[in-house]
Enzyme design. Sequence first.
Site, mmCIF file in Angstrom:
data_model
loop_
_atom_site.group_PDB
_atom_site.id
_atom_site.type_symbol
_atom_site.label_atom_id
_atom_site.label_comp_id
_atom_site.label_asym_id
_atom_site.label_seq_id
_atom_site.Cartn_x
_atom_site.Cartn_y
_atom_site.Cartn_z
ATOM 1 N N CYS A 94 -6.650 3.304 4.473
ATOM 2 C CA CYS A 94 -7.639 2.241 4.648
ATOM 3 C C CYS A 94 -7.736 1.860 6.122
ATOM 4 C CB CYS A 94 -7.252 1.021 3.803
ATOM 5 S SG CYS A 94 -5.704 0.217 4.309
ATOM 6 N N HIS A 143 0.841 -1.186 0.000
ATOM 7 C CA HIS A 143 0.000 0.000 0.000
ATOM 8 C C HIS A 143 0.884 1.247 0.000
ATOM 9 C CE1 HIS A 143 -4.289 -1.372 1.121
ATOM 10 N NE2 HIS A 143 -3.655 -2.352 0.509
ATOM 11 N N ARG A 176 0.189 3.551 14.969
ATOM 12 C CA ARG A 176 1.315 3.022 15.741
ATOM 13 C C ARG A 176 2.546 3.899 15.583
ATOM 14 N NH1 ARG A 176 3.739 -3.084 15.246
ATOM 15 N NH2 ARG A 176 4.659 -2.195 13.356
ATOM 16 N N ARG A 197 8.707 2.871 4.018
ATOM 17 C CA ARG A 197 9.908 2.050 3.851
ATOM 18 C C ARG A 197 10.976 2.801 3.043
ATOM 19 N NH1 ARG A 197 10.343 -3.046 5.140
ATOM 20 N NH2 ARG A 197 8.595 -4.098 6.145
ATOM 21 N N GLU A 235 1.077 4.173 1.526
ATOM 22 C CA GLU A 235 1.631 4.760 2.742
ATOM 23 C C GLU A 235 2.772 3.912 3.306
ATOM 24 O OE1 GLU A 235 -2.829 5.702 2.626
ATOM 25 O OE2 GLU A 235 -1.471 4.072 2.102
ATOM 26 N N LYS A 253 -1.440 1.143 11.205
ATOM 27 C CA LYS A 253 0.013 1.293 11.173
ATOM 28 C C LYS A 253 0.431 2.747 11.390
ATOM 29 C CE LYS A 253 1.113 -2.761 8.395
ATOM 30 N NZ LYS A 253 1.826 -3.303 7.214
#
Length: 495
Positions: free
Chosen positions: A145, A85, A215, A92, A87, A212
């Site tokens: 999402c 995805h 987090r 990364r 984002e 994510k």
Amino acid sequence: MAADASTADQIAQCVIDSYRALPKRGKPTSKGPGKEEWTVLAGFVIEDTCPEASERFKCVALGTGLKCLHSEQLRPFGDTVHDSHAEIIARRALVVYLMNQLQQSMTAIPCQKPGTFDLQPDSTKYRFGGEGQLLLHLYTSQCPCGDATVEYLKTAEDDDSGDSNEQPQLKRRRVNDGVIRGHQYFGSLGTLRLKPGRADSIPTLSMSCSDKIARWNAIGVQGSLLAKLIDPIYLSSIVVGDLFNWQSIGRAINQRVANALLGKQLPDGYRANRCTIEQTVVVFERSQTAMKDTIAPKDDVVTADASIYWYSGATSSVALVNGQRQGAKIRRGECQTRKLWPDVCKLALFHKYRELFPPSQEVSTYRQEKDRATEYQAVKACLLESQEFGSWVQCPKEYESFDSKGTSSFGKRHTKTHSLCKRCGNRAFHNQKKTCASCGYPAAKIRSFNWAVKAKRRKTTGTGRMRYLKTVNVRFKNGFREGVRKAATPATKTN
């Protein structure tokens, strides 16, 4: 520093301009008559707040994509990207950029570009942006999402069916209790969700982008590997394009983390970050909304198969399909060669980390190296112990038990199942079954079957030493006499 409307538009335009400058490889295209591809674009922008800065905004990493691998497509070597995805791909790529910048700072190479690190006084860790003059922003062309989009999807479903809590008709694969899979149960707010997929498809192990990003507000965007070398890096703002809902995004990204870490004692430098959420009016030309507005009513838009990533300093962007470089052919059960590793995969990041932090004599795996970031893991444990994030689906250990070369580390090998047979001498004696697969030992009868024609031909008369048969002809000529000693051979005369 709060991002006003004009700042949000500048951040979005900065990422879109960087995307347009990339080559066509991997970008959405036409799939034929009446079918146009669309995708999501995400990027990280560094803002230099210094008044004397020549360039205020700079896009340092971006990514596109809508796909992720399901649980049966994962490889134990770390040479593929599980979640493609936009984002996640962009984050990364940002880690690769941070590693490059950190390497320049550690080798004392002068570098005055945004994103450099300064060594803190009385500390072994580096600090991003020096005295805080650099801010990090995230732009995404569509709302992430997961929990951030459920209210929009609930409204759309109500318009279509009028019942958003109706159980799906297709049989769904089960996942962990407390985790909702994909696009269902839109009435449940503030819950963890896996990446969307067809109802009857194999579930993924990838949490939604909303979960994510939330987090990241607790542990930072730098990841566990860099957490031992630098202080946590937090987002200053998130700029969203389509499907914007301030209340949903604020609940999914900020409020859940604040509730989970309320009253928790965190290590120095870590906090429950609360980033600014802004909407932009800048349109990404390959977004789903923009494509539907430009194509003919009879035409259709489909999701793009490929993802791309790019970071500042890279020679070019890289296209990914099914988590690997576009066009790469990999062998099942084998790690890819190094030139085929995507820069953003776990194995490539681990290898690059080893260049920054040389290993000790003890060779560690990727999972072991992550666990050594004790402060980072402590904050992560606090988050996952909370009610809001307690059902988090973590990557199984077997997919992170590889070293920096991609070799899986599973301890000593005890794989010798067969040894030499006492009777036939072949290495066919099964150590556990205590039976020879070749001759049948310890059975008295030699193993033989009429259907094994070639096997019988290998064992037939004349294939061995023939200790008995090779003397039968001579004995037959002499009438099989017994008790008669062989006559002495007369000595030959010599002149």
